[in-house]
Design an enzyme around this catalytic site. Structure first.
Site, short mmCIF file in Angstrom:
data_model
loop_
_atom_site.label_atom_id
_atom_site.label_comp_id
_atom_site.label_asym_id
_atom_site.label_seq_id
_atom_site.Cartn_x
_atom_site.Cartn_y
_atom_site.Cartn_z
N ASN A 98 -8.54 3.97 7.95
CA ASN A 98 -8.01 2.81 8.65
C ASN A 98 -8.30 2.82 10.15
O ASN A 98 -8.42 1.77 10.76
CB ASN A 98 -6.49 2.70 8.44
N GLN B 186 -7.77 -0.23 2.85
CA GLN B 186 -8.67 -0.72 3.90
C GLN B 186 -10.03 -1.16 3.38
O GLN B 186 -10.67 -2.03 3.97
CB GLN B 186 -8.87 0.36 4.97
N HIS C 88 -1.63 -7.54 2.24
CA HIS C 88 -1.76 -8.09 3.60
C HIS C 88 -2.99 -7.58 4.35
O HIS C 88 -3.26 -8.05 5.45
CB HIS C 88 -0.48 -7.83 4.41
N GLY D 112 0.81 -1.22 0.00
CA GLY D 112 0.00 0.00 0.00
C GLY D 112 0.85 1.27 0.00
O GLY D 112 0.54 2.24 -0.70
N THR D 113 1.91 1.26 0.78
CA THR D 113 2.75 2.46 0.87
C THR D 113 3.36 2.78 -0.49
O THR D 113 3.32 3.93 -0.95
CB THR D 113 3.87 2.24 1.92
N CYS E 13 0.66 8.43 24.64
CA CYS E 13 0.79 9.28 25.82
C CYS E 13 2.26 9.47 26.13
O CYS E 13 3.01 8.50 26.24
CB CYS E 13 0.07 8.65 27.01
C1 LIG Z 1 -5.30 3.18 4.55
C2 LIG Z 1 -3.94 2.60 4.45
N1 LIG Z 1 -3.14 2.94 3.43
C3 LIG Z 1 -1.91 2.43 3.28
C4 LIG Z 1 -1.39 1.54 4.19
C5 LIG Z 1 0.01 1.04 4.01
O1 LIG Z 1 0.00 -0.22 3.41
P1 LIG Z 1 1.26 -1.21 3.51
O2 LIG Z 1 1.34 -1.64 4.93
O3 LIG Z 1 0.92 -2.32 2.58
O4 LIG Z 1 2.46 -0.45 3.07
C6 LIG Z 1 -2.18 1.15 5.28
C7 LIG Z 1 -1.63 0.21 6.29
O5 LIG Z 1 -1.79 0.41 7.47
C8 LIG Z 1 -3.47 1.69 5.40
O6 LIG Z 1 -4.26 1.36 6.43
#
Ligand SMILES: Cc1ncc(COP(=O)(O)O)c(C=O)c1O
Length: 376
Positions: free
Chosen positions: A152, A180, A202, A72-73, A324
């Protein structure tokens, strides 16, 4: 661990047994390079292309519009940087929302450092963007709109089709992060009207280390991983047949098993009811009451700290929404953008259910949380 209950599916999901089954032969076979035309490369290429077709079918796209990435990143980075570098002109603007994942927010900030103008749309108390706020911002300078399909943390679903319609009127490219939403609600690139869409393996019972980016045919796109021109020149690097097969099967399963979300929603609502029965007004729902992912329950336990609540439930895997430091509470960007009171937000816990969550687990989790908060 005894009584281990996993309610953190928005963080990551287990590999579906069907996905494991599909991937297993590729641990040994099809080790050839998918770009090699000999006997060892051909089955690897065939596997990658079959997986591409499965991802495309899941999204209502064409196979050639799917590019495999590392997750995703990377998909978000490729979409945002790829659009910017393909369309860069001075004064160009990117519009995004205040509740994006860092994988969207940070590439936007990076481009801001390179000279892009950035407009961050506010959200309401439920984390939803108001299309009227976008409409006010739109002009021909807007190159890219990037707003997530579903959040998310709180699960709120954004009005992407409406936002996309507005943005495309001024010629902006539209990207949505569907990491998500995929597998939980319908994700169809035509219905959403987007040009670019990100997936993460994943998050939908597929393997880590692979994702996909949908790039609508004809969308201006400059690759940000340069090399030998794999993925039709859009993302260089030798493809992994093993991971592609996993993502392909995960998408096929998600498509076939969409109905499971009805059951998950019933369980999610049962969990909320149990918490309310035990704690009354001491537990607050965060996110949109209806326009929300069916598996996500984000709650704040008033007068408590989320990390302490979870520490008192060692068998329960879930996430908090605040950090926190000393006496100070730092809410997540999403909760802050929603205007959540820090005193209340400090008690945030995100419970995200999955395909294998049972009624017994939901009841046990509720019991643990209620006891941890001194209720019941
Ligand atoms: C909305 C959203 N975008 C992108 C990502 C990032 O995806 P990845 O972990 O496959 O890099 C996440 C992961 O937490 C996510 O929740």
């Amino acid at each position: 661990m005894e009584h281990a209950i996993y309610l953190d599916h928005n963080a990551s999901t287990p590999l579906a047994p069907e996905v494991q089954e599909a991937m297993r032969p590729y641990l040994e076979l099809a080790y050839g390079n998918p770009s090699s035309s000999h006997w060892a490369g051909r089955p690897a290429r065939a596997a990658v292309e079959q997986a591409r077709a499965q991802v495309a079918t899941f999204l209502g796209a064409r196979a050639e519009e799917i590019v495999f990435t590392s997750g995703g990143t990377e998909s978000n980075n490729a979409a945002i940087l790829g659009t910017w570098f393909a369309r860069e002109r001075s004064g160009g603007r990117i519009v995004t929302s205040a509740v994006e994942h860092p994988a969207t927010r940070e590439p936007c900030h990076f481009l801001q450092r390179l000279g892009a103008r950035l407009t961050v749309l506010p959200v309401d108390r439920t984390a939803r963007v108001d299309p009227a706020d976008l409409e006010r911002e739109l002009d021909r300078d807007v190159l890219l709109l990037t707003v997530m399909h579903a959040n998310n943390e709180v699960g709120t679903i954004e009005p992407i089709a409406e936002l996309a319609r507005l943005a495309r009127r001024v010629g902006a490219v539209v990207h949505t992060d569907a990491a998500q939403s995929a597998g939980k609600i319908p994700v169809d690139v035509e219905q959403l009207g987007v040009d670019l869409l990100s997936l993460a393996g994943h998050k939908l019972y597929g393997p880590k280390g692979i994702g996909a980016l949908y790039i609508r045919r004809g969308t201006p796109f400059e690759p940000f991983v340069h090399g030998a021109g794999h993925e039709s020149g859009r993302r260089s690097g030798t493809e992994s047949a093993l991971l592609a097969v996993g993502l392909g099967m995960a998408c096929e399963l998600a498509r076939r098993e969409m109905a499971v979300n009805v059951r998950i929603r019933v369980l999610r609502d049962r969990l909320w009811e149990r918490l309310q029965e035990g704690l009354g007004k001491a537990v607050v729902l965060q996110g949109h009451p209806e326009l929300r992912l069916p598996n996500t329950l984000n709650v704040a336990f008033r007068g408590r700290r989320g990390d302490e609540v979870l520490a008192a439930c060692p068998g329960l895997a879930a996430s908090t929404g605040a950090a926190c430091h000393g006496g100070d509470t730092q809410l997540s960007d999403t909760l802050r953008a929603m205007g959540v009171d820090p005193e209340v937000g400090a008690g945030t816990v995100r419970l995200s259910l999955g395909r294998h969550t049972t009624e017994a687990e939901v009841d046990a989790a509720a019991e643990m949380l209620v006891a941890a908060c001194g209720g019941g």
